[in-house]
Motif scaffolding. Structure first.
Motif, PDB file in Angstrom:
ATOM      1  N   ASN A   1      45.910  36.602  38.208  1.00  0.00           N
ATOM      2  CA  ASN A   1      46.134  37.977  38.625  1.00  0.00           C
ATOM      3  C   ASN A   1      47.238  38.626  37.797  1.00  0.00           C
ATOM      4  OD1 ASN A   1      45.326  40.109  40.151  1.00  0.00           O
ATOM      5  ND2 ASN A   1      46.680  39.645  41.864  1.00  0.00           N
TER       6      ASN A   1
ATOM      7  N   THR B   1      47.957  37.883  34.728  1.00  0.00           N
ATOM      8  CA  THR B   1      47.370  38.105  33.412  1.00  0.00           C
ATOM      9  C   THR B   1      46.545  39.381  33.409  1.00  0.00           C
ATOM     10  OG1 THR B   1      47.278  35.719  33.057  1.00  0.00           O
ATOM     11  CG2 THR B   1      45.888  37.093  31.649  1.00  0.00           C
ATOM     12  N   LEU B   2      45.715  39.582  34.416  1.00  0.00           N
ATOM     13  CA  LEU B   2      44.891  40.790  34.499  1.00  0.00           C
ATOM     14  C   LEU B   2      45.764  42.026  34.644  1.00  0.00           C
ATOM     15  CD1 LEU B   2      41.942  39.533  36.738  1.00  0.00           C
ATOM     16  CD2 LEU B   2      42.037  39.715  34.251  1.00  0.00           C
ATOM     17  N   ASN B   3      46.851  41.918  35.413  1.00  0.00           N
ATOM     18  CA  ASN B   3      47.792  43.038  35.547  1.00  0.00           C
ATOM     19  C   ASN B   3      48.446  43.362  34.213  1.00  0.00           C
ATOM     20  OD1 ASN B   3      47.349  43.552  38.255  1.00  0.00           O
ATOM     21  ND2 ASN B   3      48.941  42.142  38.938  1.00  0.00           N
TER      22      ASN B   3
ATOM     23  N   LYS C   1      45.974  45.284  32.196  1.00  0.00           N
ATOM     24  CA  LYS C   1      45.885  46.654  32.706  1.00  0.00           C
ATOM     25  C   LYS C   1      47.069  47.478  32.227  1.00  0.00           C
ATOM     26  CE  LYS C   1      45.910  49.565  36.812  1.00  0.00           C
ATOM     27  NZ  LYS C   1      46.769  50.554  36.193  1.00  0.00           N
TER      28      LYS C   1
ATOM     29  N   SER D   1      41.040  47.354  39.244  1.00  0.00           N
ATOM     30  CA  SER D   1      40.140  46.281  38.834  1.00  0.00           C
ATOM     31  C   SER D   1      39.321  46.586  37.589  1.00  0.00           C
ATOM     32  CB  SER D   1      39.159  45.958  39.968  1.00  0.00           C
ATOM     33  OG  SER D   1      39.869  45.553  41.108  1.00  0.00           O
TER      34      SER D   1
ATOM     35  N   SER E   1      35.715  45.386  33.488  1.00  0.00           N
ATOM     36  CA  SER E   1      36.860  44.801  34.192  1.00  0.00           C
ATOM     37  C   SER E   1      37.837  44.235  33.165  1.00  0.00           C
ATOM     38  CB  SER E   1      36.396  43.693  35.146  1.00  0.00           C
ATOM     39  OG  SER E   1      35.996  42.564  34.407  1.00  0.00           O
ATOM     40  N   TYR E   2      39.060  44.039  33.581  1.00  0.00           N
ATOM     41  CA  TYR E   2      40.077  43.471  32.693  1.00  0.00           C
ATOM     42  C   TYR E   2      39.720  42.038  32.324  1.00  0.00           C
ATOM     43  CZ  TYR E   2      42.295  47.663  34.322  1.00  0.00           C
ATOM     44  OH  TYR E   2      42.538  48.969  34.618  1.00  0.00           O
ATOM     45  N   ALA E   3      38.950  41.375  33.194  1.00  0.00           N
ATOM     46  CA  ALA E   3      38.502  40.010  32.901  1.00  0.00           C
ATOM     47  C   ALA E   3      37.581  39.987  31.683  1.00  0.00           C
ATOM     48  CB  ALA E   3      37.799  39.416  34.116  1.00  0.00           C
TER      49      ALA E   3
ATOM     50  N   LEU F   1      39.846  39.458  28.915  1.00  0.00           N
ATOM     51  CA  LEU F   1      40.381  38.100  29.009  1.00  0.00           C
ATOM     52  C   LEU F   1      39.375  37.071  28.503  1.00  0.00           C
ATOM     53  CD1 LEU F   1      42.702  36.276  30.031  1.00  0.00           C
ATOM     54  CD2 LEU F   1      41.572  36.267  32.248  1.00  0.00           C
TER      55      LEU F   1
ATOM     56  N   TYR G   1      44.118  39.472  24.643  1.00  0.00           N
ATOM     57  CA  TYR G   1      44.989  38.634  25.448  1.00  0.00           C
ATOM     58  C   TYR G   1      45.166  37.329  24.722  1.00  0.00           C
ATOM     59  CZ  TYR G   1      46.704  35.355  28.790  1.00  0.00           C
ATOM     60  OH  TYR G   1      47.459  34.388  29.379  1.00  0.00           O
TER      61      TYR G   1
END
Length: 91
Positions: free
Chosen positions: A3, A5-7, A10, A45, A64-66, A69, A88
């Motif tokens: 979480n 990492t995703l933040n 973002k 998200s 999504s940010y994933a 990633l 990333y």
């Protein structure tokens, strides 16, 4: 950890809202889709890219940010003073 990492991804995108973006996405079957547009909005998200008006069937796409990633998509910000690739790295 994931979480955070995703933040972080973002937050890095937040700086480029309104900027021109080049998007490379996996279109399946060894096909890569390349589009340009404007980073329109970032949400908790997902983020939205408004595609340049050409012959696209979609006006906006969201990812999504994933996706960044997992390297499903590549984003490059096109600025006057050069390009910035949004990635990333685990370093």
């Amino acid at each position: 950890m994931a979480n955070n990492t995703l933040n972080a991804i973002k937050r890095s995108l937040d700086d480029y809202v309104g900027e021109k973006i080049m998007l490379k996405a996996n279109g399946g079957r060894r096909k890569t889709i390349e589009r340009t547009g404007i980073l329109e909005e970032t949400y908790p998200s997902v983020f939205i890219i408004k595609l340049d008006e050409e012959q696209h069937s979609f006006k906006r796409v969201s990812y999504s940010y994933a996706d960044i990633l997992t390297e499903s998509i590549e984003l490059t910000v096109c600025k006057d003073d050069g390009e910035v690739k949004i990635t990333y790295s685990q370093r």
